[in-house]
Write a protein that holds these residues in place. Structure first.
Motif, mmCIF file in Angstrom:
data_model
loop_
_atom_site.group_PDB
_atom_site.id
_atom_site.type_symbol
_atom_site.label_atom_id
_atom_site.label_comp_id
_atom_site.label_asym_id
_atom_site.label_seq_id
_atom_site.Cartn_x
_atom_site.Cartn_y
_atom_site.Cartn_z
ATOM 1 N N MET A 1 45.654 94.368 30.995
ATOM 2 C CA MET A 1 45.550 94.095 32.422
ATOM 3 C C MET A 1 46.565 93.024 32.809
ATOM 4 O O MET A 1 46.604 91.957 32.222
ATOM 5 N N LYS A 3 47.923 90.146 35.103
ATOM 6 C CA LYS A 3 47.346 89.141 35.978
ATOM 7 C C LYS A 3 48.455 88.274 36.543
ATOM 8 O O LYS A 3 49.270 87.735 35.784
ATOM 9 N N HIS A 18 44.704 91.049 39.805
ATOM 10 C CA HIS A 18 44.516 91.759 38.551
ATOM 11 C C HIS A 18 44.963 93.192 38.764
ATOM 12 O O HIS A 18 44.323 93.951 39.515
ATOM 13 N N ASP A 19 46.059 93.559 38.107
ATOM 14 C CA ASP A 19 46.650 94.896 38.276
ATOM 15 C C ASP A 19 46.934 95.177 39.753
ATOM 16 O O ASP A 19 46.638 96.264 40.280
ATOM 17 N N TYR A 23 41.765 89.678 43.254
ATOM 18 C CA TYR A 23 40.625 89.257 42.445
ATOM 19 C C TYR A 23 39.979 88.002 43.007
ATOM 20 O O TYR A 23 38.759 87.869 42.960
#
Length: 478
Positions: A1, A3, A18-19, A23
């Motif tokens: 993932m 970040k 996140h991706d 987030y």
């Protein structure tokens, strides 16, 4: 993932992705006060509710702070029990804000002042040693306890080890410990020089770059994007100050000078967090209605017909909704009591499976979250500890009249609520475009008839009339 961190110094906000999905959303505004240290004067004492109100004058709206008797444990009577008898009116206290003011409630204060660092938190008025619950290995806990015993005889105050303390050497921790103690000594000097004042701000974290690197940066971050070269210099300084680059040499620091928020679709993410309806995949949608301390979430299946589809599909739709609900609660920073009405499931096994999935989704939430079992009415109750203002509160506090105009325009269907805060017409853009409209209390509108008339109207009415006029002319207002 993957970040990443996006920091906009122009708008004084930041986002953790996140991706490429939002987030966490962080903003520093004029009403932000958690962690601030004040000199305050006791204004009122309420023995019946065991509470004290301290005048600290945060802003024009919030002039007092609330202290419960349990937060006065440093001021004890002869029986070593927290009591209101040890304080008097107009007594001056050094207090710190531990819970933000929201809606009509005043902020909560404490006399247990603490100064945060990246690896440790210094509490000068007690002798407690604490270790973060995120540190799971027993060997690391014992090492930090031993380090605290070595530090304590040579100094004063309590110490709290944060999760980042396991990644650095002892010299870095000791250096930060000495810096925090020196910072407290400066606060003491400032306090002694301003004892004649009834209220005074002693300490404040106003630098968003410092706050992000101190509280939100970790080794899994691959890139940091900023909008100004000056902000990049600050970021690099704090990374070197806390020895972060030595542990993550592959970290990328990039400057995106134009349309930083639009490039990472932060505007659209804020728009989605402000909307009441959220679409689900593959089918269905959810409604999110937030009140002061209660949030109601309703899951709808859309065109789904239970009689034409297998029963197991209901569990799949509920799990899909649970994943989106956990994401929305995290990004919107919803707290308090959350009541979720899922699609009805007859099977107890499916209900337990959904509860296990909810527990797994909230496992990595930094805020303390508790999922309660299904009630007799088929509702799931979730409690989440308040850790700051939600996006809705931030928008309302930053510009109070914005929500009124938004709800009024949606009610008369002048605009589509899902498109009002799109990438081009976001909250930040709307604030800039409507600032001239909100500059005064009344507006004058002259008609083009031979008899010139002056019509006075309120701010909201003027905005609605203006948009309706532009819509008739087929001009895209926003």
């Amino acid at each position: 993932m993957e970040k990443n961190i996006v920091i906009s110094s122009l708008n004084n906000l930041a986002a953790i992705l996140h991706d490429n999905y939002l987030y966490e959303f962080i903003i520093n505004d004029s009403t932000y006060q958690v962690g601030n240290i004040y000199i305050g004067t006791i204004a009122r004492i309420f023995p019946t509710i065991k509470a004290v109100f301290v005048g600290i004058q945060i802003n024009k709206k919030y002039k007092n702070g609330f202290i419960h008797a349990n937060d006065l444990f440093l001021l004890r009577n002869k029986k070593n029990v927290p009591s209101l008898s040890v304080i008097v009116l107009k007594q001056k206290l050094c207090v710190q804000v531990i819970k933000e003011a929201f809606f009509d409630k005043n902020p909560r204060l404490t006399v247990n002042v603490s100064i945060p660092g990246r690896y440790v938190i210094f509490s000068p008025l007690n002798k407690i040693v604490c270790i973060s619950r995120r540190i799971l290995h027993n060997n690391e806990k014992e090492y930090l306890k031993s380090l605290a015993l070595l530090i304590r005889p040579l100094s004063f105050g309590g110490i709290f080890f944060r999760n980042n303390a396991i990644q650095v050497s002892t010299d870095v921790i000791l250096e930060e410990w000495e810096i925090l103690k020196f910072r407290w000594k400066l606060i003491i000097k400032i306090m002694n020089q301003n004892l004649k004042l009834q209220s005074f701000l002693l300490y404040q974290d106003s630098n968003i770059s410092k706050k992000i690197i101190r509280d939100f940066y970790h080794l899994q971050i691959s890139s940091i994007f900023v909008d100004l070269p000056q902000a990049l210099k600050k970021i690099r300084f704090y990374l070197e100050y806390w020895s972060c680059l030595t542990f993550n040499p592959n970290l990328k620091l990039l400057v995106v000078s134009k349309q930083l928020l639009e490039r990472f679709k932060i505007h659209s993410a804020i728009a989605q967090a402000y909307s009441f309806r959220v679409e689900l995949l593959p089918a269905g949608y959810i409604f999110i209605e937030t009140f002061e301390a209660l949030t109601i979430i309703d899951v709808n299946s859309g065109i789904f017909d239970k009689q034409k589809h297998p029963i197991g599909l209901v569990l799949i739709l509920n799990c899909s909704a649970a994943k989106e609900i956990a994401y929305q609660i995290k990004t919107r920073n919803i707290s308090g009591v959350i009541v979720i009405d899922f699609i009805d499931m007859i099977s107890k096994k499916d209900q337990l499976e959904l509860l296990r999935y909810l527990h797994k989704l909230f496992k990595y939430d930094y805020a303390q979250t508790q999922v309660v079992q299904f009630s007799e009415l088929g509702l799931v109750e979730v409690t989440r500890k308040r850790t700051g203002k939600s996006i809705l509160e931030l928008i309302i506090n930053s510009y109070p009249n914005f929500s009124k105009v938004y709800s009024a325009m949606c009610r008369i269907k002048v605009i589509d609520p899902t498109k009002f805060l799109s990438e081009k017409s976001s909250y930040l853009t709307a604030r800039l475009s409507l600032i001239k409209t909100y500059s005064s209390a009344y507006f004058e509108q002259r008609t083009f008839t031979p008899d010139v008339k002056v019509i006075q109207c309120t701010k909201e009415t003027y905005v609605l009339n203006y948009i309706m006029r532009q819509k008739k002319m087929k001009i895209n207002v926003l």
